[in-house]
Design a protein around this motif. Structure first.
Motif, PDB file in Angstrom:
ATOM      1  N   LYS A  71       1.255   9.167   7.531  1.00 33.37           N
ATOM      2  CA  LYS A  71       0.273   8.192   7.995  1.00 33.37           C
ATOM      3  C   LYS A  71      -0.864   8.965   8.648  1.00 33.37           C
ATOM      4  O   LYS A  71      -0.622   9.878   9.451  1.00 33.37           O
ATOM      5  N   TYR A  93      -0.448  -1.996  -4.454  1.00 31.46           N
ATOM      6  CA  TYR A  93      -1.796  -1.669  -4.001  1.00 31.46           C
ATOM      7  C   TYR A  93      -2.622  -1.208  -5.199  1.00 31.46           C
ATOM      8  O   TYR A  93      -2.743  -0.018  -5.482  1.00 31.46           O
ATOM      9  N   VAL A 113      -2.980   0.044   4.271  1.00 31.40           N
ATOM     10  CA  VAL A 113      -2.170  -1.120   4.614  1.00 31.40           C
ATOM     11  C   VAL A 113      -2.941  -1.890   5.682  1.00 31.40           C
ATOM     12  O   VAL A 113      -3.146  -1.385   6.784  1.00 31.40           O
ATOM     13  N   SER A 115      -4.044  -5.404   8.051  1.00 29.10           N
ATOM     14  CA  SER A 115      -3.369  -6.405   8.877  1.00 29.10           C
ATOM     15  C   SER A 115      -3.339  -7.731   8.129  1.00 29.10           C
ATOM     16  O   SER A 115      -4.213  -8.022   7.318  1.00 29.10           O
ATOM     17  N   GLU A 117      -1.558  -8.708   5.707  1.00 27.66           N
ATOM     18  CA  GLU A 117      -1.091  -8.730   4.330  1.00 27.66           C
ATOM     19  C   GLU A 117       0.393  -8.384   4.271  1.00 27.66           C
ATOM     20  O   GLU A 117       0.940  -7.814   5.213  1.00 27.66           O
ATOM     21  N   GLN A 118       1.016  -8.758   3.173  1.00 35.23           N
ATOM     22  CA  GLN A 118       2.421  -8.391   2.971  1.00 35.23           C
ATOM     23  C   GLN A 118       2.480  -6.871   2.818  1.00 35.23           C
ATOM     24  O   GLN A 118       1.883  -6.312   1.912  1.00 35.23           O
ATOM     25  N   LYS A 119       3.152  -6.216   3.713  1.00 35.36           N
ATOM     26  CA  LYS A 119       3.180  -4.756   3.721  1.00 35.36           C
ATOM     27  C   LYS A 119       4.303  -4.228   2.832  1.00 35.36           C
ATOM     28  O   LYS A 119       5.284  -4.902   2.582  1.00 35.36           O
ATOM     29  N   TYR A 121       7.520  -2.286   1.714  1.00 39.07           N
ATOM     30  CA  TYR A 121       8.830  -2.070   2.332  1.00 39.07           C
ATOM     31  C   TYR A 121       9.334  -0.709   1.884  1.00 39.07           C
ATOM     32  O   TYR A 121       9.530  -0.468   0.698  1.00 39.07           O
ATOM     33  N   TYR A 126       9.067  -2.221   6.983  1.00 40.12           N
ATOM     34  CA  TYR A 126       7.713  -2.429   6.473  1.00 40.12           C
ATOM     35  C   TYR A 126       6.782  -1.376   7.072  1.00 40.12           C
ATOM     36  O   TYR A 126       6.911  -1.028   8.255  1.00 40.12           O
ATOM     37  N   LEU A 127       5.867  -0.878   6.263  1.00 42.18           N
ATOM     38  CA  LEU A 127       4.900   0.088   6.775  1.00 42.18           C
ATOM     39  C   LEU A 127       3.985  -0.571   7.787  1.00 42.18           C
ATOM     40  O   LEU A 127       3.610  -1.738   7.635  1.00 42.18           O
ATOM     41  N   GLU A 128       3.606   0.170   8.809  1.00 44.26           N
ATOM     42  CA  GLU A 128       2.649  -0.310   9.798  1.00 44.26           C
ATOM     43  C   GLU A 128       1.254  -0.293   9.189  1.00 44.26           C
ATOM     44  O   GLU A 128       0.991   0.404   8.203  1.00 44.26           O
ATOM     45  N   GLU A 129       0.344  -1.010   9.818  1.00 47.82           N
ATOM     46  CA  GLU A 129      -1.047  -1.004   9.396  1.00 47.82           C
ATOM     47  C   GLU A 129      -1.602   0.418   9.500  1.00 47.82           C
ATOM     48  O   GLU A 129      -1.297   1.149  10.440  1.00 47.82           O
TER      49      GLU A 129
END
Length: 170
Positions: A71, A93, A113, A115, A117-119, A121, A126-129
């Motif tokens: 990240k 994506y 990613v 905010s 939206e469906q992130k 997995y 789930y991945l953070e923003e």
């Protein structure tokens, strides 16, 4: 040293084994700096180190069936991600275009990613923003690694690990 592979006494190991599976990957790994799992230079240097003391017919070249992701602006990263998960993320994506690096012979994918939206997995969460870069292998990068294996006349390939590959791998 250009490769951590040099840390082992391959000559002694070869005396007790029919063949050695050499892990020619994890150039960049969890907790370290971002970058490819197995660039072409790293793979070749790893093979050269082992060939200094072991005959080519005893060497099996390890190839990863996973990637690692970082990240942006995070203190640590490099968690492993299997190829099937990367395939799902790439499909989720659509604006994330895989980039092939001619110099390293590796592929990377950058995703944003957002905010709300469906992130994606990944590895049980789930991945953070934020913005993530994933370094991984694909058909082209694996083919180039197999070319290195063949150019040195090695015994063959080993894949880590069966079950990590995507649906189109075979």
């Amino acid at each position: 040293e250009k490769t951590w592979v040099a840390a082992y006494d391959y000559e002694s190991l070869a005396n007790y084994a029919d063949y050695l599976v050499v892990m020619t990957y994890d150039e960049h790994s969890e907790g370290g700096s971002a970058g490819p799992v197995a660039s072409l230079d790293f793979v070749e240097e790893s093979i050269k180190v082992v060939l200094e003391s072991v005959s080519r017919d005893k060497i099996v070249m390890g190839i990863p069936l996973y990637g690692r992701f970082w990240k942006a602006d995070a203190e640590e990263g490099g968690e492993a991600i299997v190829m099937s998960q990367i395939e799902r993320i790439s499909n989720r994506y659509k604006n994330a275009i895989p980039r092939y690096n001619e110099f390293t012979g590796t592929v990377s994918l950058t995703i944003d990613v957002g905010s709300g939206e469906q992130k994606a997995y990944v590895n049980g969460r789930y991945l953070e923003e934020g913005t993530y870069t994933i370094w991984y292998e694909n058909e082209r990068s694996i083919s180039q690694k197999l070319d290195i294996m063949n150019s040195y006349g090695l015994r063959g390939p080993a894949l880590w690990a069966i079950g990590n590959e995507g649906k189109d791998f075979w």
